[in-house]
Design an enzyme around this catalytic site. Sequence first.
Site, PDB file in Angstrom:
ATOM      1  CB  SER A 111      -0.932   0.011   1.213  1.00  0.00           C
ATOM      2  OG  SER A 111      -0.192   0.050   2.418  1.00  0.00           O
TER       3      SER A 111
ATOM      4  NE  ARG B  39     -13.281  -9.330 -17.645  1.00  0.00           N
ATOM      5  CZ  ARG B  39     -13.016  -9.956 -18.788  1.00  0.00           C
ATOM      6  NH1 ARG B  39     -11.790 -10.312 -19.077  1.00  0.00           N
ATOM      7  NH2 ARG B  39     -13.988 -10.234 -19.634  1.00  0.00           N
TER       8      ARG B  39
ATOM      9  CD  GLN C 252     -17.287   1.547 -30.257  1.00  0.00           C
ATOM     10  OE1 GLN C 252     -18.292   1.033 -29.772  1.00  0.00           O
ATOM     11  NE2 GLN C 252     -16.341   0.840 -30.856  1.00  0.00           N
TER      12      GLN C 252
ATOM     13  NE  ARG D 122      -5.677  -9.092 -17.478  1.00  0.00           N
ATOM     14  CZ  ARG D 122      -6.783  -9.695 -17.876  1.00  0.00           C
ATOM     15  NH1 ARG D 122      -6.719 -10.647 -18.794  1.00  0.00           N
ATOM     16  NH2 ARG D 122      -7.957  -9.376 -17.351  1.00  0.00           N
TER      17      ARG D 122
END
Length: 249
Positions: A94, A118, A129, A215
């Site tokens: 933190s 997410r 868009q 990722r």
Amino acid sequence: MQIKLIGHTQLVDDVFLFDETGNLDWVNAKDHLDCTDGQAIALSAIRTCYSHNKPSEIVELEGEKYFGSDAKDGEGGTDADRLLRHIVKSGHTSTLEHINFTFAIEGVSRSLLAQITRHRHFSFSVQSQRYVKLESDSKSGGFAAVVPKTVENNDKGDTEGVYLDALQIIQETYNRLRELGIPAEDARYILPNAATCNLVLTGNLRSILEFYSKRGAKQAQWEIRELAELMKAAVIEVEPWTESFFKVK
């Protein structure tokens, strides 16, 4: 895909150390202590949890001790590096949330956008868009799209041609819907996951490390894995001490 770091947390000029006239002089102090702005902020946050000194005094009173001596754990760098390694290993991350990075991310698919949102601790501003015109004769020239390498390199017939033909049909249908008076906010329903968008993303160091751990892994989808690597490189360029903390699960 294009990515550019457009901002990151830096110290204001008048914090921490005093010059010979009694004025605060961080620029010279930073050179003397051989640390980055991010390291100074991290040290201030970490030591505030354990020190009787005020946060605004931490680097002034404790900086020489941590940035001016070798690491006591034998793993290299200064004792500040040792402290940072200890904090990350102990999970007290933190304290790294005070260091933020803002990226301009361009030409990524809506499929990637669905994945990255997410990650709850990022902030996003995304090209709309609804308001950006995507007709073929508009300033945008129509919607752009990501073509996966698996499609480009597939040798089983005209795979890329099939893919591009489908995109062209969608573009033509979108154009026709707009000509028929369908508002952009409804015509966009037919646009594919491949359609690209631009966004501004801000995240703190802890959230970026967490994002990369998931990722940046080989099992992640290729496009978001590429983004994770580019974000990592951009962070390391301005805060080199963070490199060892980018690890995949």
